[in-house]
Design a protein around this motif. Structure first.
Motif, PDB file in Angstrom:
ATOM      1  N   UNK A   9       0.847  -1.186   0.000  1.00 52.13           N
ATOM      2  CA  UNK A   9       0.000   0.000   0.000  1.00 52.13           C
ATOM      3  C   UNK A   9       0.884   1.238   0.000  1.00 52.13           C
ATOM      4  N   UNK A  10       0.707   2.136  -0.965  1.00 53.93           N
ATOM      5  CA  UNK A  10       1.559   3.330  -1.003  1.00 53.93           C
ATOM      6  C   UNK A  10       1.386   4.205   0.235  1.00 53.93           C
ATOM      7  N   UNK A  11       2.475   4.740   0.732  1.00 57.61           N
ATOM      8  CA  UNK A  11       2.427   5.704   1.823  1.00 57.61           C
ATOM      9  C   UNK A  11       1.931   7.040   1.315  1.00 57.61           C
ATOM     10  N   UNK A  12       2.331   7.392   0.097  1.00 62.35           N
ATOM     11  CA  UNK A  12       1.847   8.635  -0.513  1.00 62.35           C
ATOM     12  C   UNK A  12       1.822   8.475  -2.014  1.00 62.35           C
ATOM     13  N   UNK A  13       0.845   9.156  -2.662  1.00 60.86           N
ATOM     14  CA  UNK A  13       0.693   9.130  -4.115  1.00 60.86           C
ATOM     15  C   UNK A  13       0.315  10.527  -4.572  1.00 60.86           C
ATOM     16  N   UNK A  14       0.942  11.001  -5.639  1.00 59.96           N
ATOM     17  CA  UNK A  14       0.494  12.235  -6.284  1.00 59.96           C
ATOM     18  C   UNK A  14       0.089  11.874  -7.704  1.00 59.96           C
ATOM     19  N   UNK A  15      -1.095  12.311  -8.117  1.00 51.76           N
ATOM     20  CA  UNK A  15      -1.616  11.990  -9.439  1.00 51.76           C
ATOM     21  C   UNK A  15      -2.457  10.732  -9.394  1.00 51.76           C
ATOM     22  N   UNK A  16      -3.125  10.457 -10.503  1.00 46.61           N
ATOM     23  CA  UNK A  16      -3.993   9.284 -10.605  1.00 46.61           C
ATOM     24  C   UNK A  16      -3.129   8.044 -10.793  1.00 46.61           C
ATOM     25  N   UNK A  17      -3.257   7.071  -9.890  1.00 44.53           N
ATOM     26  CA  UNK A  17      -2.420   5.879  -9.913  1.00 44.53           C
ATOM     27  C   UNK A  17      -2.759   5.022 -11.130  1.00 44.53           C
TER      28      UNK A  17
END
Length: 527
Positions: A9-17
């Motif tokens: 599970x990502x800790x942080x995401x910017x933008x649409x995965x």
């Protein structure tokens, strides 16, 4: 491709995965955990633009990355502590993961993933930051802070020494690159003269660095302790037998590698790793406290990153009253080349050597060299090897006989051949040696011989043994000439072939050690 076991599970995401990205990342981690080479090859994008970097250097191209993975022994078990995704566009994303090796510490992996035309996510760029090792055992046997302090202040104040594991240091044992030899060794009661000279000039001993077994190799691949890294040619051999001191200097962990050169063991690692390396005139530096291989050819020498440090180390160790100019009285220094020596090298080294000399000549840094005949190179190497083998067996044969199975395969093979040396053949070879030396003395009368320091750039660690042995023979054809004549020989990191270092070797008349460094420094400064 194998199905990934875990999708973190990502800790942080910017933008649409993007769809499938995390599944691909997990698949990569799964392949890494199992060291599935075929799957890892598939996860990395094909072609020459794919990049992988770590502390040992940069690998360029899918094939180079694949070769690196095939040569390593395995991977470190680890988990993922945190995962950060930065989406660039629907087809590109950067993933930064913090990993937790089972052995402790933390690592960092940064990857640029791209979506291929076939719809597969693949790595285009990877930067690996592993937990730093306190001591790399392929480079060092012992390290201190320092292991031995300087004996006095002097020209080498502040410099640090990586001492090849052949020299006595009071209170410590010599291991000669072999664990069985180390286990039986007694602590030295005196420090070797060559170590003491550097300590007396203000340098301190950083530690004892690894060597190929009994210094009977020029590859740098110790079967017991592993192969030191080559920071200039990731995945390449470091060159031996002074592999540990060379790697320590190239990595910036010491400023002076105190080494030995019998048949090229300073010049070869210097060439492979882009270092300055000097084999001193035979007998010009006291060899007391040095474990011998072939005393007729064994010499003390040094590896450094700069000519200034090399000159200071040499000047601290050589008797200045014996040092001479490379030129004849009231005459400019002359240079010489041999076509036979150039043709002994592979095509890449031939090309870069010829082009490099032409460039130096056109720039006015080097007068046009004389073309000289150095004699039958195959015969010269045969003579050298006959005497080297005889002396290697006299020096270490009793120990080898008493310890069957203790040596790595390649070195064991050399000692096995050496054990069959015929005293009559040795005596005949010594007569021939004197004649070969006389011929070379005439070539070097008022001249410096220019040649490549090694017959090739650093071979791949996973090259087959037959190819490595062929390269070794070709390189010994070049390097044995200095041993035959007892000459000083300097490797200058002057050329490159396809991004890999190629040393220019200067072989001068006996006792021109410091003059060679001065000439080499001028060539390097003016190139």
């Amino acid at each position: 491709m194998p199905e990934p076991l875990v999708v973190p599970t990502p800790t942080s995401v910017t933008g649409a995965l993007p769809d499938g990205l995390l599944t691909a990342f997990a698949g990569y981690e799964d392949a890494l955990a199992t060291n599935d080479l075929a799957a890892l090859d598939a996860w990395f994008a094909p072609g020459e633009n794919t990049l992988r970097g770590d502390a040992a250097g940069l690998l360029v191209g899918h094939d180079a990355i694949s070769g690196f993975r095939g040569a390593r022994s395995g991977t470190v078990a680890r988990g993922i502590r945190s995962l950060h995704v930065r989406v660039i566009d629907p087809r590109h994303a950067v993933i930064v993961s913090v990993n937790a090796p089972d052995a402790g510490g933390a690592g960092l992996l940064t990857q640029l993933w791209s979506l291929s035309a076939a719809g597969d996510w693949q790595v285009e760029v990877a930067q690996v930051a592993a937990p730093p090792a306190a001591i790399n055992p392929t480079v060092w046997r012992l390290v201190g802070n320092p292991l031995m302090a300087a004996a006095a202040s002097g020209a080498l104040a502040g410099e640090t020494i990586a001492v090849k594991d052949l020299y006595d240091i009071i209170g410590f044992t010599v291991g000669a690159g072999n664990p069985a030899y180390l286990r039986e060794a007694s602590a030295a009661t005196e420090t070797a003269a060559a170590v003491a000279a550097l300590l007396g000039a203000g340098a301190s001993v950083r530690g004892i660095a690894q060597t190929d077994e009994f210094a009977y190799s020029i590859a740098g691949d110790n079967e017991h302790y592993g192969t030191p890294p080559n920071v200039r040619v990731p995945g390449g051999l470091p060159g031996g037998s002074s592999s540990g001191p060379a790697a320590a200097v190239a990595l910036g962990q010491a400023s002076i590698g105190l080494a030995t050169d019998t048949a090229g063991s300073i010049r070869v690692p210097a060439s492979y790793q882009g270092l300055w390396g000097l084999r001193s005139t035979h007998g010009a530096v006291d060899r007391a406290g040095l474990l011998p291989l072939a005393p007729s050819f064994d010499t003390v020498g040094w590896l450094t990153r700069t000519p200034g440090v090399l000159r200071a180390a040499a000047a601290a160790s050589l008797d200045p009253s014996h040092q001479t100019s490379a030129a004849q009285a009231d005459a400019p220094t002359r240079f010489a080349v041999s076509s036979a020596l150039v043709f002994a090298c592979d095509d890449d080294v031939q090309d870069v050597f010829v082009a490099g000399l032409d460039r130096l000549t056109r720039a006015g840094l080097l007068p046009a060299p004389d073309l000289v005949d150095v004699g039958d190179l195959a015969e010269a190497l045969r003579i050298f090897r006959a005497i080297q083998m005889a002396e290697a067996w006299k020096s270490n044969g009793d120990w080898v006989t008493a310890h069957p199975g203790a040596l790595g395969a390649a070195v064991a093979g050399r000692f096995e051949i050496a054990s069959r040396t015929d005293p009559a053949a040795e005596a005949k070879a010594r007569v021939a040696l004197a004649a070969a030396r006389e011929r070379l003395d005439a070539v070097l009368d008022g001249r410096i011989l220019l040649l490549p320091s090694a017959s090739s750039t650093a071979p791949s660690r996973h090259a087959n043994p037959a190819a490595i042995d062929a390269t070794r023979t070709a390189t010994l054809t070049l390097t044995s000439l200095a041993g035959i004549g007892g000459y000083p020989a300097l490797s200058v990191p002057l050329f490159e072939s396809r991004g890999k270092p190629v040393g220019l070797c200067l072989v001068g008349p006996r006792h021109t050690d410091l003059a060679l460094i001065d000439i080499g420094a001028k060539l390097a400064a003016g190139r």
